[in-house]
Design a protein around this motif. Structure first.
Motif, PDB file in Angstrom:
ATOM      1  N   TRP A  62       0.811  -1.210   0.000  1.00 53.90           N
ATOM      2  CA  TRP A  62       0.000   0.000   0.000  1.00 53.90           C
ATOM      3  C   TRP A  62       0.854   1.274   0.000  1.00 53.90           C
ATOM      4  CZ3 TRP A  62      -0.387   4.059   3.406  1.00 53.90           C
ATOM      5  CH2 TRP A  62       0.183   3.909   4.675  1.00 53.90           C
ATOM      6  N   ARG A 156      -8.886  -5.148  -3.660  1.00 52.87           N
ATOM      7  CA  ARG A 156      -7.886  -6.223  -3.540  1.00 52.87           C
ATOM      8  C   ARG A 156      -7.403  -6.353  -2.096  1.00 52.87           C
ATOM      9  NH1 ARG A 156      -4.859  -3.887  -8.454  1.00 52.87           N
ATOM     10  NH2 ARG A 156      -5.860  -4.879 -10.258  1.00 52.87           N
ATOM     11  N   GLY A 157      -7.225  -5.213  -1.422  1.00 50.44           N
ATOM     12  CA  GLY A 157      -6.772  -5.259  -0.036  1.00 50.44           C
ATOM     13  C   GLY A 157      -7.764  -5.929   0.880  1.00 50.44           C
ATOM     14  N   ALA A 160      -7.240  -9.734   0.138  1.00 46.88           N
ATOM     15  CA  ALA A 160      -5.876 -10.248  -0.007  1.00 46.88           C
ATOM     16  C   ALA A 160      -5.412 -10.990   1.245  1.00 46.88           C
ATOM     17  CB  ALA A 160      -4.913  -9.103  -0.311  1.00 46.88           C
ATOM     18  N   ASP A 163       0.183  -7.946   1.838  1.00 47.02           N
ATOM     19  CA  ASP A 163       0.139  -6.540   1.434  1.00 47.02           C
ATOM     20  C   ASP A 163       0.537  -6.402  -0.033  1.00 47.02           C
ATOM     21  OD1 ASP A 163      -0.022  -3.814   1.347  1.00 47.02           O
ATOM     22  OD2 ASP A 163       1.751  -3.444   2.576  1.00 47.02           O
ATOM     23  N   LEU A 165      -1.426  -4.777  -3.317  1.00 47.16           N
ATOM     24  CA  LEU A 165      -2.620  -4.129  -3.869  1.00 47.16           C
ATOM     25  C   LEU A 165      -2.601  -4.078  -5.394  1.00 47.16           C
ATOM     26  CD1 LEU A 165      -3.044  -1.100  -1.420  1.00 47.16           C
ATOM     27  CD2 LEU A 165      -3.787  -3.470  -1.170  1.00 47.16           C
ATOM     28  N   ALA A 507      -5.220  -6.220   4.226  1.00 41.75           N
ATOM     29  CA  ALA A 507      -4.570  -7.234   3.397  1.00 41.75           C
ATOM     30  C   ALA A 507      -3.756  -8.224   4.213  1.00 41.75           C
ATOM     31  CB  ALA A 507      -3.680  -6.557   2.356  1.00 41.75           C
TER      32      ALA A 507
END
Length: 559
Positions: A62, A156-157, A160, A163, A165, A507
């Protein structure tokens, strides 16, 4: 009124029918699914990646995603500012447009890099063709793609396991090449078919029937209009925006522009449900946004048809002030509700001429900033309220709140609070400063409650990255150019950074299995609670300001 209502219903039905197929296509684009279109777009995208030195499959956490987003946006903003300051000496300037002043150039660059498209200038008199294409139309693609990329990264986070993205540059490029460019090309051709100009020739000289000489400004308008609405950018090639017959000449062009504004923000909500593998969750959020939109639309529709006591006393039924006859009250009301729900900022009527309750609608939608919202960012704001709603419900029942199987802890709540509070702080504090600054007060055309609404609307539009305005405020001053420019930048990037930080935190969290005690967030009950939370927070934050502005003006009409 009946025919107007039918027009509105038909338009919304078409918009709803497009949600699922467009949303499904978006999922294929951002899940990197193989399609027949790879043969068309793949080589172009790979060339762009080599050109800018990006490895297509390189993952970004991120922090790296945020840095890439901020760096690219900063560089583009600086280039835009330079073009505005030296456009007089650049090519494609057949009408000899002069350079922008420093404050106006800053405001305009901040406006178009943040997807706001607030205009303190008249486009036909202040920008060369080169500026319109490179520093205005091109950022309409990149700013819309930035918002879209950030929303996809956040999704996506949420699902997930680490981490990662995605890659900002890849998301940015794919949004432009596979979504915005193809759609813009199709829409631009349709607008040309409807009579919108698309030319690089200078202004045309004409002689009217009365023998008066007239200069008619024209330019690459159709391409501007297509991405303006598809990218929920707003702004206008001409000062009167989509009320101008060269921007929006027919009822069919008006229909197309409304559909373009709704198309991607609504489809993205459906795509969210598919990407998290819970379509019910996506439809739950869609229902909350849709219900709020219909309420706002109903208010402005009824308010404009009812008019004002002064008009009714004259035997005039309905408020046509500031509206084009070719659109009428119904299409003007629908455009008003859509452009501020999708934070587009394009207008086909003058919001300054709406009835007080009619003017309350665009203000309210921008203050909430999550009634579908702009490209990508609207979904982010909606999910922000989802997180807060889950947290509040968790406190009420005495258990750790969870969303999509992941616990919401103090870090996420603090970041969500920052993202939530920055919006009203920017609006209310800036409005208060303007109302005690002599140079800012002198820009207000109307006294009393309506004048307060003009200033409140300007800063609300800037903070929400909308761009529409109450026309009574003369905003092309040093104070407003700098103040609104800063509000646009802070309103855009602080919330995006906070939301991506939340995505990065989510995530890395483990997914807990659902149990009988899990609070479900994909039910009609949750949709109702979400709406209540949004309305209560919005009312507690903004009602005092609204009471002094449009509400006081409405009550004053009956005295």
């Amino acid at each position: 009124m009946t025919m107007g209502l039918i027009q509105v219903v038909v338009t919304l039905l078409i918009a709803i029918l497009l949600v699922k197929p467009v949303g499904t296509y978006l999922v294929k684009v951002f899940d990197y699914e193989t399609t027949g279109l790879d043969r068309i777009f793949g080589p172009v995208e790979r060339f762009i990646y080599r050109l800018i030195g990006v490895r297509e499959k390189e993952p970004m956490g991120w922090k790296k995603y945020v840095f890439a987003m901020l760096l690219s946006n900063f560089i583009m903003m600086m280039l835009m500012y330079i073009i505005f300051r030296i456009q007089k000496f650049l090519p494609l300037n057949p009408d000899k447009i002069d350079n922008m002043s420093p404050a106006l150039a800053f405001n305009t660059a901040a406006s178009f890099i943040t997807n706001t498209n607030w205009q303190a200038y008249n486009g036909e008199n202040s920008l060369s063709y080169l500026s319109q294409m490179i520093a205005i139309t091109f950022p309409m693609f990149t700013s819309a793609a930035t918002g879209f990329a950030v929303a996809i990264a956040f999704i996506r986070g949420l699902v997930a396991r680490r981490d990662n993205l995605g890659n900002f540059y890849v998301d940015l490029v794919r949004t432009i090449t596979r979504v915005l460019l193809p759609l813009s090309f199709i829409v631009a051709l349709f607008l040309v078919f409807q009579g919108v100009p698309q030319t690089l020739h200078g202004a045309a000289d004409a002689t009217t029937l009365e023998g008066v000489k007239q200069t008619i400004t024209r330019g690459p308008v159709a391409s501007f209009e297509s991405i303006k609405h598809l990218g929920t950018n707003g702004g206008g090639y001409f000062g009167t925006n989509s009320a101008h017959p060269f921007e929006n000449p027919t009822p069919l062009s008006n229909l197309m522009e409304i559909l373009c504004m709704l198309l991607l923000p609504t489809a993205l909500v459906y795509a969210f449900g598919v990407m998290i593998k819970n379509k019910r969750q996506g439809w739950s959020i869609f229902a909350a946004m849709g219900i709020m939109f219909l309420v706002f639309l109903s208010v402005v529709f009824v308010a404009e048809y009812n008019g004002t006591p002064a008009l009714n006393a004259l035997g005039v039924h309905g408020n046509m002030e500031g509206k084009e006859v070719r659109f009428g009250i119904s299409e003007s009301s629908l455009f008003t509700a859509v452009t501020t729900a999708a934070t587009t900022g394009s207008v086909n009527n003058m919001h300054d001429s709406l009835t007080p309750l009619g003017g309350l609608v665009p203000l309210g939608e921008m203050m909430l900033n999550n009634v579908f919202g702009g490209k990508g960012v609207g979904l982010l704001n909606g999910l922000l309220y989802v997180i807060l709603t889950v947290f509040i419900c968790g406190l009420m029942v005495g258990r750790t709140p969870e969303f999509l199987g992941k616990k919401i802890e103090s870090k996420e709540v603090k970041l969500a609070s920052i993202a939530l509070l920055v919006h009203p702080v920017l609006i209310l504090v800036s409005t208060a400063i303007a109302l005690v600054t002599p140079s800012a007060i002198s820009s207000i055309a109307n006294p009393g409650s309506h004048g307060l609404s003009e200033v409140l609307y300007a800063f609300t539009s800037g903070a929400a990255n909308n761009g529409s305005a109450f026309a009574g405020l003369s905003a092309n001053t040093t104070f407003y150019n700098i103040a609104i420019g800063l509000v646009m930048l802070l309103g855009r990037y602080i919330s995006i950074i906070a939301m991506l930080a939340i995505a990065g935190s989510f995530a890395t969290k483990k997914v807990a299995a659902a149990t009988s005690g899990t609070f479900r967030t994909d039910t009609p009950l949750f949709t109702g609670i979400l709406i209540v939370i949004i309305v209560v927070i919005g009312a507690l934050t903004f009602f005092p300001a609204l009471a002094l502005g449009p509400i006081a003006e409405h009550l004053g009409m009956f005295q």
